[in-house]
Design an enzyme around this catalytic site. Structure first.
Site: not given
Ligand code: HPA
Length: 274
Positions: A32, A63, A85, A87-88, A115, A213-214, A237, A249
């Site tokens: 990302s 993406h 991903h 989650y998709e 990310a 998440m990846s 973050n 996001h």
């Molecule tokens: N959690 C999960 N996935 C992420 C985060 C997060 O805080 N930041 C960027 N991808």
């Protein structure tokens, strides 16, 4: 219906038809907000995922959903601009399909970037983290099901999933650049919900420095096939509950943009010395 190997080889020959047979030295998955690196590839051949047989399609904003193959610092590279991903809604075996195609293309080296949320309170958003190991408490596994011995063995070692020599390479390149490259453990969560504050506390207790998440399914598939993997997280973050503010996001994409130069400079220098 083709089996997995046949699907992989159909996808690989489609790509070979477009780019020829010269060996590709490094494959990269750009996370990302980190996809711009692919724009620095010279003489690029661009292939949309939707045109590759059996390739899934990406659905996430930020993406791009295409392969970029060409030269970066005199090395022949293949970039995934955008990844798949869990989650998709894709099953994990689908998430790792492109990694398996890379191996069928003869690629032995893999750079995974992402990310991630920062769990280590000593660090800050914008820091880059070398992934030295991961934690997967998510029950699913991309290699669950029939094993194809042509790809790798049924049971396989994960103690060098993030290759120690490549970690050393990344450390030495970062040192040369005076870049404060953090290093630590990445824990997989499925998303798409961000973690709860208590899940983040638990991740920290377990030994995680970052959550995301990846990457983990891809690193598992790469290990299965004996590919050498390097992982780098952009900590976009502080993970949930560390600061008194909600996550979103946009923040992830914004920090990605902020560190773009630092990230690109590091990755290019690593690729040059790979
Ligand atoms: N959690 C999960 N996935 C992420 C985060 C997060 O805080 N930041 C960027 N991808």
């Amino acid at each position: 219906m083709e089996n997995l190997l046949q699907k992989l080889d159909l996808a690989a020959s489609y790509i070979k038809n477009k780019v020829g047979n010269d060996p590709i030295e490094v494959a990269m998955v750009l996370g990302s907000g980190l996809g711009d690196l692919a724009n620095e590839i010279s003489n690029p051949v661009i292939i949309d995922y939707k045109d590759i047989p059996s390739f899934p399609k990406s659905t996430v904003p930020g993406h791009a959903g295409r392969l970029v193959i060409g030269e970066l610092l005199n090395k022949r590279v293949l970039c995934m601009q955008g990844r798949f991903h869990y989650y998709e809604g894709y099953d994990m075996d689908v998430v790792v399909f492109p990694i398996q195609v890379m191996k069928r293309l003869g690629i032995e080296n893999l750079l995974l970037t992402n990310a991630a949320g920062c769990v280590n309170e000593n660090w800050k958003p914008g820091d880059l983290m070398l992934i030295t190991d991961h934690i997967k408490l998510v029950a699913d596994n991309p290699l669950r099901g029939i094993n194809f011995e042509e790809l790798g063995p049924r049971f396989f070692d994960m103690s060098n999933a993030y290759d120690k020599d490549l970690c050393n390479l990344a450390r030495s390149v970062a040192k040369e650049q005076n870049l404060d490259l953090k290093e630590g453990v990445y824990q997989l969560f499925t998303g798409p919900s961000f973690e709860t504050p208590t899940e983040v506390k638990l991740a920290r207790l377990l030994g995680a420095d970052a959550v995301g998440m990846s990457t983990v399914p891809e690193a598992i598939a790469a290990s299965h096939m004996g590919m050498k993997t390097l992982g780098i997280s952009c900590l976009t973050n502080m993970a949930a509950g560390i600061l008194d503010q909600p996550l979103n996001h946009e923040e992830v994409l914004e920090t990605g943009k902020m560190v773009k130069n630092k990230f690109t400079t590091l990755v290019k220098a690593i690729v040059k010395k790979w």
